[in-house]
Design a protein around this motif. Structure first.
Motif, PDB file in Angstrom:
ATOM      1  N   UNK A  31       0.846  -1.194   0.000  1.00 16.56           N
ATOM      2  CA  UNK A  31       0.000   0.000   0.000  1.00 16.56           C
ATOM      3  C   UNK A  31       0.884   1.248   0.000  1.00 16.56           C
ATOM      4  N   UNK A  32       1.537   1.471  -1.132  1.00 14.55           N
ATOM      5  CA  UNK A  32       2.427   2.611  -1.301  1.00 14.55           C
ATOM      6  C   UNK A  32       1.627   3.893  -1.549  1.00 14.55           C
ATOM      7  N   UNK A  33       2.311   5.026  -1.453  1.00 10.91           N
ATOM      8  CA  UNK A  33       1.681   6.326  -1.693  1.00 10.91           C
ATOM      9  C   UNK A  33       2.523   7.086  -2.720  1.00 10.91           C
ATOM     10  N   UNK A  34       1.836   7.651  -3.727  1.00 11.88           N
ATOM     11  CA  UNK A  34       2.520   8.354  -4.809  1.00 11.88           C
ATOM     12  C   UNK A  34       1.964   9.767  -4.972  1.00 11.88           C
ATOM     13  N   UNK A  35       2.837  10.687  -5.344  1.00 11.98           N
ATOM     14  CA  UNK A  35       2.404  12.027  -5.689  1.00 11.98           C
ATOM     15  C   UNK A  35       1.468  11.935  -6.893  1.00 11.98           C
ATOM     16  N   UNK A  36       0.258  12.460  -6.765  1.00 12.38           N
ATOM     17  CA  UNK A  36      -0.752  12.297  -7.804  1.00 12.38           C
ATOM     18  C   UNK A  36      -0.509  13.186  -9.019  1.00 12.38           C
ATOM     19  N   UNK A  37       0.438  14.102  -8.913  1.00 11.55           N
ATOM     20  CA  UNK A  37       0.750  14.988 -10.040  1.00 11.55           C
ATOM     21  C   UNK A  37       2.020  14.546 -10.747  1.00 11.55           C
ATOM     22  N   UNK A  38       3.065  14.237  -9.974  1.00 10.37           N
ATOM     23  CA  UNK A  38       4.355  13.876 -10.561  1.00 10.37           C
ATOM     24  C   UNK A  38       4.545  12.369 -10.690  1.00 10.37           C
ATOM     25  N   UNK A  39       3.768  11.574  -9.945  1.00 13.37           N
ATOM     26  CA  UNK A  39       3.954  10.128  -9.945  1.00 13.37           C
ATOM     27  C   UNK A  39       5.084   9.664  -9.047  1.00 13.37           C
ATOM     28  N   UNK A  40       5.723  10.582  -8.343  1.00 15.69           N
ATOM     29  CA  UNK A  40       6.857  10.243  -7.475  1.00 15.69           C
ATOM     30  C   UNK A  40       6.386   9.447  -6.253  1.00 15.69           C
ATOM     31  N   UNK A  41       7.158   8.425  -5.895  1.00 10.25           N
ATOM     32  CA  UNK A  41       6.872   7.643  -4.690  1.00 10.25           C
ATOM     33  C   UNK A  41       7.197   8.489  -3.463  1.00 10.25           C
ATOM     34  N   UNK A  42       6.212   8.689  -2.589  1.00  7.00           N
ATOM     35  CA  UNK A  42       6.446   9.494  -1.389  1.00  7.00           C
ATOM     36  C   UNK A  42       6.447   8.650  -0.121  1.00  7.00           C
ATOM     37  N   UNK A  43       5.914   7.438  -0.189  1.00  9.00           N
ATOM     38  CA  UNK A  43       5.949   6.522   0.950  1.00  9.00           C
ATOM     39  C   UNK A  43       5.866   5.098   0.421  1.00  9.00           C
ATOM     40  N   UNK A  44       6.744   4.237   0.914  1.00  6.17           N
ATOM     41  CA  UNK A  44       6.736   2.850   0.474  1.00  6.17           C
ATOM     42  C   UNK A  44       6.408   1.919   1.628  1.00  6.17           C
ATOM     43  N   UNK A  45       5.557   0.960   1.344  1.00  6.17           N
ATOM     44  CA  UNK A  45       5.190  -0.073   2.308  1.00  6.17           C
ATOM     45  C   UNK A  45       6.121  -1.277   2.204  1.00  6.17           C
ATOM     46  N   UNK A  46       7.192  -1.124   1.436  1.00  2.00           N
ATOM     47  CA  UNK A  46       8.098  -2.234   1.150  1.00  2.00           C
ATOM     48  C   UNK A  46       9.037  -2.496   2.326  1.00  2.00           C
ATOM     49  N   UNK A  47       9.009  -3.718   2.842  1.00  4.60           N
ATOM     50  CA  UNK A  47       9.981  -4.128   3.853  1.00  4.60           C
ATOM     51  C   UNK A  47      11.306  -4.435   3.154  1.00  4.60           C
ATOM     52  N   UNK A  48      12.421  -4.073   3.796  1.00  4.00           N
ATOM     53  CA  UNK A  48      13.741  -4.244   3.175  1.00  4.00           C
ATOM     54  C   UNK A  48      14.600  -5.143   4.065  1.00  4.00           C
ATOM     55  N   UNK A  49      15.005  -6.275   3.510  1.00  7.08           N
ATOM     56  CA  UNK A  49      15.880  -7.185   4.243  1.00  7.08           C
ATOM     57  C   UNK A  49      17.255  -6.550   4.411  1.00  7.08           C
ATOM     58  N   UNK A  50      17.689  -6.418   5.649  1.00  4.83           N
ATOM     59  CA  UNK A  50      19.015  -5.845   5.914  1.00  4.83           C
ATOM     60  C   UNK A  50      20.042  -6.914   6.273  1.00  4.83           C
ATOM     61  N   UNK A  51      19.571  -7.970   6.937  1.00  5.95           N
ATOM     62  CA  UNK A  51      20.512  -9.032   7.313  1.00  5.95           C
ATOM     63  C   UNK A  51      19.762 -10.302   7.689  1.00  5.95           C
ATOM     64  N   UNK A  52      20.138 -11.423   7.073  1.00  9.23           N
ATOM     65  CA  UNK A  52      19.705 -12.727   7.562  1.00  9.23           C
ATOM     66  C   UNK A  52      20.618 -13.092   8.718  1.00  9.23           C
ATOM     67  N   UNK A  53      20.048 -13.344   9.865  1.00 11.36           N
ATOM     68  CA  UNK A  53      20.841 -13.557  11.078  1.00 11.36           C
ATOM     69  C   UNK A  53      21.385 -14.986  11.102  1.00 11.36           C
ATOM     70  N   UNK A  54      22.681 -15.087  11.284  1.00 11.04           N
ATOM     71  CA  UNK A  54      23.352 -16.388  11.337  1.00 11.04           C
ATOM     72  C   UNK A  54      23.582 -16.759  12.811  1.00 11.04           C
ATOM     73  N   UNK A  55      22.799 -17.712  13.311  1.00 10.77           N
ATOM     74  CA  UNK A  55      22.939 -18.115  14.708  1.00 10.77           C
ATOM     75  C   UNK A  55      24.117 -19.071  14.932  1.00 10.77           C
TER      76      UNK A  55
END
Length: 447
Positions: A219-243
Motif C-alpha cells: 500500500x504505497x503512496x505516490x504524488x498524484x501529479x508527478x507520480x513520485x513515490x512518497x511513501x513505500x510499504x516495502x519491507x527491506x531485508x538488511x541481514x539474515x541472522x546467522x545463529x
C-alpha cells in the motif's frame, strides 16, 4: 522559537472557557513534547482544582473538580481541555445521536470553534461520530477533509458538551497547512497501468492461523501529479541472522531484566520558569542520538539474545527495515529498541516480531516484547508446519490487480522542514483489502 508565558496561557484559557472563582491553579508549566520530532514542540499545561479539595479522590483518581488545559506554547492555541465533574456521566451508556439533536447542537460547536480561536474552517469538518452519553452529554468527532478530499495524516476534532452546551472535553489536532491545488492530476487509469507483479509481497500472517503464505499488495503512496513515490510499504531485508556465528560479540549470555520500559521522568521535560524562547531541535532528555557503532552493538546484543533464548526455535531470524523505521532506533527514556523478524521458508511472518528494549547507558536488555507470545495464547501459527509458496506471483497478480484501489488523499509533505509549516500534497494511496493464498490461489477479503 518564541513561547508564550504561563500568564498569557492562563488568560487565553479564561477568555475561552469559564474557570470557576472557587478554583485555584495548582500546576502549570511549559513542557517539551515527549516525542522528539512531533509537533507542537512545546506545550503549556495548566491544572486547576477547587480550593481546599484534595487533588486525588478516594479511588486515586484526580478530583472531580479538576480542570486541565493544554496549549501550543508557540501559537497559544488550545489543544485539549478536560473537566472531570462529568466523569460519572462518561460511564453511562452511549447511543447514536438523532439528526434533530445534531442540527440543534452543531451551531454550538461552531460557536466554540470561534470562541476558542481554533482556526478551523467549518467546510473542512467531516462528521464521523455523533453520540449521546447518558442523558446530559453530547459527543461529536470530526476528521479533516479539504474540498471533499480526506487528509491521510491525523487531523481531528473531538468535542463533548453538556446539556447546557458548556465545554466538557476538547481534543484538537488541526494544523495550519497550505494545500496544493487539485490540478494536473495523473488520470487513475493511466496510473493503474504502471503497476505490475512487483507490487506484491509474500508473507505468513499470524492472525489468520493458516499454514499457507499469502500474497498482499503493498500500500504505497505516490504524488498524484508527478507520480513520485512518497511513501513505500516495502519491507527491506538488511541481514539474515546467522545463529551459528562464532563472533564473540554475538555470543554473549543475555539476561532480560524484565523491568518497566516506560519509566522516564516526565518532569524532566519541563522548562525552567520564565523561559520564553526555546530551540525546536535542542537535545532531548528522552532521546539520545544513536551512532552507527552503537547500532551495530545493539544488533550484536540482539543476536546474542536469540542464541541465548531462541536457538531451538523452528524458524530463522532477520533484521528487516520498515518504512520510516530503522531496525535500531532511539526510544524515549534513553533506551534503544531493536526489531527482529521471524522467517520461515525465506518468508517473513507478519505478527511475529521481537522487540528488544536496551538501556542506552548500561546496554543491558531491560525487556522483550515478543508478539508471538500473545498470539500463542490465542492458538496462533505452528511454525513447524508452515508450507512454502507453490502459486506463482504472476498468476496471483492477475487475480488481484483489479482489487487494487487508488484513493486520492492529501498527505503532509515529509520533505518539508517541520519549522516551515505544513504543506499537504495530493497523493494516490494504494489500498487493497484482498489477499491471495500462495498455495491454493484462493482470494481472501480482509474485514
Amino acid at each position: 522559537m518564541k513561547l508564550i508565558s504561563i500568564e498569557q496561557a492562563i488568560t487565553q484559557v479564561e477568555q475561552g472557557v469559564h474557570i470557576p472563582a472557587s478554583h485555584e491553579l495548582i500546576n502549570s508549566g511549559i513542557y517539551r513534547n515527549p516525542e522528539y520530532h512531533q509537533q507542537p514542540f512545546y506545550k503549556v499545561e495548566l491544572e486547576w482544582n477547587k480550593k481546599g479539595e484534595a487533588e486525588l479522590d478516594e479511588e486515586g483518581l484526580v478530583s472531580r473538580y479538576h480542570i486541565r488545559a493544554e496549549l501550543d506554547a508557540s501559537t497559544g492555541r488550545l489543544l485539549a481541555f478536560y473537566r472531570h465533574d462529568h466523569r460519572r456521566v462518561r460511564e453511562q451508556k452511549e447511543k447514536e445521536m438523532d439528526e434533530s439533536t445534531f442540527e440543534a447542537l452543531y451551531p454550538h460547536v461552531l460557536n466554540w470553534i470561534n470562541k476558542l480561536s481554533l482556526h478551523i474552517d467549518p467546510q473542512e469538518l467531516r462528521l464521523v461520530r455523533k453520540t449521546v452519553i447518558g442523558e446530559e452529554m453530547f459527543r461529536l468527532s470530526f476528521q479533516r477533509h479539504y474540498q471533499g478530499i480526506a487528509i491521510r495524516d491525523y487531523q481531528a476534532l473531538e468535542i463533548k458538551l453538556n446539556h447546557n452546551y458548556e465545554l466538557i472535553h476538547l481534543n484538537c489536532t488541526w494544523d495550519d497547512c497550505v494545500f496544493t491545488e487539485q490540478a494536473g492530476l495523473i488520470p487513475e487509469k493511466e496510473f493503474r497501468a504502471a503497476f505490475g507483479v512487483d507490487q506484491l509481497s509474500l508473507t505468513y500472517i499470524n492472525l489468520l492461523k493458516s499454514n499457507h503464505p499469502f500474497y498482499a499488495c503493498r500500500e504505497d503512496i505516490y504524488n498524484a501529479v508527478t507520480g513520485e513515490l512518497v511513501y513505500s510499504d516495502q519491507a527491506v531485508l538488511q541481514e539474515n541472522i546467522d545463529l551459528s556465528t562464532t563472533e564473540p560479540q554475538r555470543n554473549e549470555k543475555i539476561t532480560v531484566l524484565r523491568v518497566p520500559i516506560f519509566d522516564a521522568d516526565y518532569d524532566s521535560l519541563k522548562l525552567e520558569d520564565g523561559v520564553q524562547e526555546a530551540e525546536p531541535y535542542a537535545p532531548h532528555s528522552f532521546f539520545t542520538l544513536i551512532t552507527e557503532e552503537e547500532k551495530l552493538r545493539a544488533r550484536d546484543i540482539a543476536v546474542s539474545y536469540l542464541k541465548t533464548h531462541h536457538a531451538a526455535d523452528p524458524c530463522k531470524f532477520a533484521f528487516i527495515g520498515r518504512p520510516g523505521r530503522d531496525v535500531v532506533e532511539s526510544m524515549r527514556g534513553n533506551q534503544v529498541v531493536v526489531e527482529i523478524q521471524r522467517v520461515v521458508n525465506d518468508i517473513p511472518i507478519t505478527g511475529a516480531g521481537i522487540r528488544l528494549v536496551i538501556d542506552h547507558h548500561t546496554w543491558e536488555v531491560k525487556n522483550v516484547v515478543d508478539t508471538l507470545d500473545f498470539i500463542r495464547e490465542a492458538k496462533g501459527l505452528d511454525m513447524s508446519k508452515l508450507q512454502a509458496a507453490t502459486f506463482l506471483p504472476a498468476i496471483a497478480w492477475e487475480q488481484m490487480k483489479d482489487k487494487l484501489e487508488f484513493k486520492l488523499q492529501y498527505y503532509f509533505d515529509e520533505n518539508r522542514p517541520e519549522t516551515a509549516g505544513k504543506r499537504a500534497i495530493l497523493t494516490y494511496a494504494l489500498d487493497c483489502d484482498w489477499l491471495c493464498d500462495a498455495c491454493t490461489g484462493e482470494l481472501l477479503k480482509m474485514d
